[in-house]
Design a protein around this motif. Structure first.
Motif, PDB file in Angstrom:
ATOM      1  N   HIS A 124      -3.771  -6.253  -5.893  1.00  0.00           N
ATOM      2  CA  HIS A 124      -2.633  -6.964  -5.294  1.00  0.00           C
ATOM      3  C   HIS A 124      -2.125  -6.228  -4.056  1.00  0.00           C
ATOM      4  O   HIS A 124      -1.821  -6.854  -3.023  1.00  0.00           O
ATOM      5  N   LYS A 125      -2.051  -4.914  -4.152  1.00  0.00           N
ATOM      6  CA  LYS A 125      -1.599  -4.125  -3.004  1.00  0.00           C
ATOM      7  C   LYS A 125      -2.588  -4.218  -1.854  1.00  0.00           C
ATOM      8  O   LYS A 125      -2.190  -4.306  -0.681  1.00  0.00           O
ATOM      9  N   ALA A 126      -3.884  -4.221  -2.192  1.00  0.00           N
ATOM     10  CA  ALA A 126      -4.907  -4.341  -1.150  1.00  0.00           C
ATOM     11  C   ALA A 126      -4.838  -5.700  -0.467  1.00  0.00           C
ATOM     12  O   ALA A 126      -5.015  -5.804   0.752  1.00  0.00           O
ATOM     13  N   LEU A 133       5.493   1.281  10.779  1.00  0.00           N
ATOM     14  CA  LEU A 133       6.494   0.671   9.897  1.00  0.00           C
ATOM     15  C   LEU A 133       5.871   0.252   8.571  1.00  0.00           C
ATOM     16  O   LEU A 133       6.459   0.444   7.505  1.00  0.00           O
ATOM     17  N   ILE A 134       4.656  -0.338   8.628  1.00  0.00           N
ATOM     18  CA  ILE A 134       3.995  -0.812   7.409  1.00  0.00           C
ATOM     19  C   ILE A 134       3.689   0.347   6.478  1.00  0.00           C
ATOM     20  O   ILE A 134       4.088   0.369   5.303  1.00  0.00           O
ATOM     21  N   TYR A 135       2.957   1.343   6.984  1.00  0.00           N
ATOM     22  CA  TYR A 135       2.528   2.444   6.126  1.00  0.00           C
ATOM     23  C   TYR A 135       3.657   3.434   5.859  1.00  0.00           C
ATOM     24  O   TYR A 135       3.692   4.073   4.806  1.00  0.00           O
ATOM     25  N   GLY A 136       4.578   3.575   6.816  1.00  0.00           N
ATOM     26  CA  GLY A 136       5.686   4.493   6.593  1.00  0.00           C
ATOM     27  C   GLY A 136       6.614   4.031   5.488  1.00  0.00           C
ATOM     28  O   GLY A 136       7.226   4.842   4.794  1.00  0.00           O
ATOM     29  N   ILE A 137       6.712   2.713   5.290  1.00  0.00           N
ATOM     30  CA  ILE A 137       7.592   2.164   4.256  1.00  0.00           C
ATOM     31  C   ILE A 137       6.852   1.928   2.953  1.00  0.00           C
ATOM     32  O   ILE A 137       7.364   2.212   1.863  1.00  0.00           O
ATOM     33  N   ARG A 138       5.611   1.416   3.032  1.00  0.00           N
ATOM     34  CA  ARG A 138       4.887   0.987   1.832  1.00  0.00           C
ATOM     35  C   ARG A 138       4.133   2.109   1.145  1.00  0.00           C
ATOM     36  O   ARG A 138       4.003   2.117  -0.077  1.00  0.00           O
ATOM     37  N   ASP A 139       3.608   3.058   1.895  1.00  0.00           N
ATOM     38  CA  ASP A 139       2.761   4.091   1.305  1.00  0.00           C
ATOM     39  C   ASP A 139       3.610   5.163   0.624  1.00  0.00           C
ATOM     40  O   ASP A 139       4.444   5.814   1.267  1.00  0.00           O
ATOM     41  N   GLN A 140       3.375   5.359  -0.666  1.00  0.00           N
ATOM     42  CA  GLN A 140       4.188   6.301  -1.438  1.00  0.00           C
ATOM     43  C   GLN A 140       3.928   7.750  -1.052  1.00  0.00           C
ATOM     44  O   GLN A 140       4.788   8.618  -1.275  1.00  0.00           O
ATOM     45  N   SER A 141       2.755   8.034  -0.486  1.00  0.00           N
ATOM     46  CA  SER A 141       2.452   9.406  -0.082  1.00  0.00           C
ATOM     47  C   SER A 141       3.062   9.744   1.271  1.00  0.00           C
ATOM     48  O   SER A 141       3.489  10.878   1.514  1.00  0.00           O
ATOM     49  N   ILE A 142       3.085   8.755   2.171  1.00  0.00           N
ATOM     50  CA  ILE A 142       3.578   8.998   3.522  1.00  0.00           C
ATOM     51  C   ILE A 142       5.095   8.938   3.587  1.00  0.00           C
ATOM     52  O   ILE A 142       5.728   9.737   4.296  1.00  0.00           O
TER      53      ILE A 142
END
Length: 311
Positions: A230-232, A289-298
């Motif tokens: 789902h995340k992918a 914005l996408i990866y900075g908000i969605r990615d739990q590691s970043i």
């Protein structure tokens, strides 16, 4: 790719239709927006080099490559915008260097999105083979191939420019503002640009769409991690949105031509400025914005760096 920078020339050439206050307002809007986006991208690039996890994970390496290309493209576009707004004309060699570098990074971004989408497809559909297929070495080879394709495109453009009799010119000083259109010194350059742009974005759209369909099909399998699939799917949809925004900023000129026929001149110029910020600058900050908000590691590392910079 030529039409991606035509907005800059159109906006600056039409500023005479606006009052002084509006000129200052629009210039401040575009410049401040670009500075904010460059700041966010810069912090994101620093974040992706701050931990070994990010430096040794293929997904984050590809993200760094995408952000780097977008940041360079954004900086060059704003530089050309400021030069044109200041009514500064460049020489053909200087303008050619700036526009060719901008075109190089414009090609790199959609190709990197394709590789990132394929990486997500392999992660969901072939989870047991992901570590053997998506290795650091293979990722490096893919990035080299991306930049090689972009460099080959630039080399072809330079060879097409050699057909123009520059020695017949009185001076190498340009009479118009620097843009890709101004560097089209022959019909072959224009035809090649249109053909290359069509092939690039059609191929990228097909690759990302096929990856999305493959992930959806795999998500229905009982052996697939539903949450990961789902995340992918969401990530691939966002990649499609990004690709669409890249495409709209590249082939927007026919739309502007149609709008110019039905709108008042001053309204049309205002729309151009807003379009430049929302469709040309914003997509190049979208990855942060996408990866900075969605990615739990970043996210926690990015927030830590942002807070430190703001303090």
């Amino acid at each position: 790719m030529s039409l991606s920078n035509q907005t800059l020339t159109n906006v600056t050439a039409n500023l005479q239709y606006l009052g002084v206050l509006e000129i200052v307002l629009f210039f401040t809007l575009s410049t401040m927006s670009c500075c904010i986006f460059l700041f966010i991208n810069g912090i994101m690039l620093f974040t992706l080099r701050s931990k070994i996890l990010f430096c040794e994970t293929s997904r984050y390496i590809l993200l760094y490559n995408l952000l780097f290309a977008d940041t360079v493209q954004m900086a060059l576009s704003q530089l050309l915008y400021i030069i044109a707004t200041s009514r500064i004309t460049l020489t053909y060699p200087v303008c050619g260097f700036l526009t060719m570098l901008a075109n190089l990074t414009t090609v790199v971004s959609p190709l990197t999105l394709v590789v990132m989408s394929l990486e997500r497809y392999v992660a969901v559909c072939y989870p047991l083979r992901h570590t053997t297929i998506i290795t650091i070495t293979n990722t490096g080879v893919a990035i080299i191939a991306i930049w090689a394709i972009g460099s080959l495109n630039i080399l072809t453009r330079v060879l097409l420019l050699l057909e123009f009799p520059f020695e017949a010119l009185d001076s190498l000083q340009m009479k118009d503002f620097c843009s890709d259109i101004a560097m089209f010194v022959g019909s072959m350059s224009d035809d090649y640009d249109k053909a290359f742009t069509c092939v690039l974005f059609i191929s990228a759209s097909v690759a990302i769409t096929c990856s999305y369909i493959g992930v959806i099909v795999a998500a229905r399998s009982a052996s697939t991690d539903k949450a990961s699939a789902h995340k992918a799917c969401n990530t691939l949809l966002l990649h499609l949105v990004q690709l669409g925004l890249y495409l709209s900023s590249t082939i927007h000129y026919p739309l502007f031509t149609a709008l110019a026929r039905v709108l008042k001149r001053i309204v049309f110029v205002r729309i151009q400025v807003v379009f430049y910020v929302c469709i040309f600058l914003l997509p190049r900050c979208l990855s942060s914005l996408i990866y900075g908000i969605r990615d739990q590691s970043i996210r926690p590392v990015l927030m830590q760096h942002l807070c430190c910079r703001l303090r």
